[in-house]
Design an enzyme around this catalytic site. Structure first.
Site, PDB file in Angstrom:
ATOM      1  N   GLU A  84      38.949  44.908  42.263  1.00 46.76           N
ATOM      2  CA  GLU A  84      38.870  45.070  40.806  1.00 46.76           C
ATOM      3  C   GLU A  84      38.610  46.518  40.404  1.00 46.76           C
ATOM      4  O   GLU A  84      39.167  47.017  39.435  1.00 46.76           O
ATOM      5  CB  GLU A  84      37.747  44.175  40.237  1.00 46.76           C
ATOM      6  CG  GLU A  84      38.004  42.685  40.408  1.00 46.76           C
ATOM      7  CD  GLU A  84      37.463  42.115  41.709  1.00 46.76           C
ATOM      8  OE1 GLU A  84      37.386  42.870  42.711  1.00 46.76           O
ATOM      9  OE2 GLU A  84      37.128  40.931  41.737  1.00 46.76           O
ATOM     10  N   CYS A  86      31.587  45.209  39.915  1.00 44.95           N
ATOM     11  CA  CYS A  86      32.908  45.256  39.256  1.00 44.95           C
ATOM     12  C   CYS A  86      32.787  44.831  37.792  1.00 44.95           C
ATOM     13  O   CYS A  86      33.465  45.389  36.925  1.00 44.95           O
ATOM     14  CB  CYS A  86      33.906  44.375  39.994  1.00 44.95           C
ATOM     15  SG  CYS A  86      34.366  45.073  41.596  1.00 44.95           S
TER      16      CYS A  86
HETATM   17  N1  THU Z   1      35.523  41.888  47.200  1.00 48.07           N
HETATM   18  C1  THU Z   1      36.371  42.247  46.188  1.00 48.07           C
HETATM   19  O1  THU Z   1      37.381  42.944  46.425  1.00 48.07           O
HETATM   20  N2  THU Z   1      36.093  41.808  44.945  1.00 48.07           N
HETATM   21  C2  THU Z   1      34.996  41.069  44.605  1.00 48.07           C
HETATM   22  O2  THU Z   1      34.751  40.857  43.421  1.00 48.07           O
HETATM   23  C3  THU Z   1      34.126  40.538  45.654  1.00 48.07           C
HETATM   24  C4  THU Z   1      34.344  41.082  47.010  1.00 48.07           C
HETATM   25  C5  THU Z   1      35.806  42.383  48.550  1.00 48.07           C
HETATM   26  C6  THU Z   1      34.827  43.396  49.036  1.00 48.07           C
HETATM   27  C7  THU Z   1      34.957  43.237  50.535  1.00 48.07           C
HETATM   28  O3  THU Z   1      36.044  44.032  50.976  1.00 48.07           O
HETATM   29  C8  THU Z   1      35.320  41.782  50.722  1.00 48.07           C
HETATM   30  O4  THU Z   1      35.780  41.326  49.451  1.00 48.07           O
HETATM   31  C9  THU Z   1      34.164  40.903  51.181  1.00 48.07           C
HETATM   32  O5  THU Z   1      33.061  41.046  50.365  1.00 48.07           O
END
Ligand code: THU
Length: 161
Positions: A75, A115
């Site tokens: 995000e 985020c």
């Molecule tokens: N992650 C995201 O990209 N967005 C979120 O809102 C939650 C988590 C990613 C971060 C990390 O690379 C993986 O998911 C596990 O937490």
């Protein structure tokens, strides 16, 4: 002492095909770019697609790092890229999709707290709220009509004046 209830409406769609056309397309972009995530450590891939008021769609996916805190969520990769490429253009909506190489993600994935705060900054500087559409790998889509629904009482620049 007074009490105030803060509530919001969560729209639940059985599948992305139920979404209005432009948001169904936005979610399909999020699903596609999720597949290009760099997530070798968590094996959890997230894709985000930002629809701008000018019709442009800006994508992001999570970018991990061997030094874990140096990675970034999908995000924020997407919203920061949108801010960099189209400064001053309002954000209309963001679609998010998450999948895992370990288990099937059938529950919609909501953006993490960091985020939410990052997206709140963009919502606060434009006149209209930002719609958020969330899903897992398949199945239901959760939708809210404003980022504020996910982050009530958000901190913002009003405190810094
Ligand atoms: N992650 C995201 O990209 N967005 C979120 O809102 C939650 C988590 C990613 C971060 C990390 O690379 C993986 O998911 C596990 O937490």
């Amino acid at each position: 002492m007074q009490k105030q209830k803060i509530s919001f409406d969560l729209s639940i769609y059985d599948s992305p095909q139920e979404l209005p056309g432009e948001y169904e397309k936005l979610m399909s972009v999020a699903q596609k770019c999720r597949q290009q995530a760099y997530a070798p450590y968590s094996n959890f891939q997230v894709g985000a697609a930002v629809l701008m008021e000018n019709g442009e769609i800006v994508i992001g996916n999570n970018q991990e790092n061997a030094s874990f805190p140096s990675g970034l969520c999908a995000e924020r990769v997407a919203i920061f890229q949108a801010g960099a490429r189209f400064p001053g253009v309002p954000v209309k909506a963001i679609a998010i999709s998450a999948a895992s190489g370990i288990t099937k993600v059938s529950k919609p994935a909501a953006p993490c707290g960091n985020c939410r705060q990052a997206i709140a900054e963009y919502e606060q500087k434009q006149p209209e709220p930002i719609k958020i559409f969330m899903m897992g790998e398949s199945g239901q889509v959760f939708a809210v009509s404003s980022l504020t629904d996910l982050l009530p009482l958000a901190f913002g620049n009003a405190y810094l004046k």
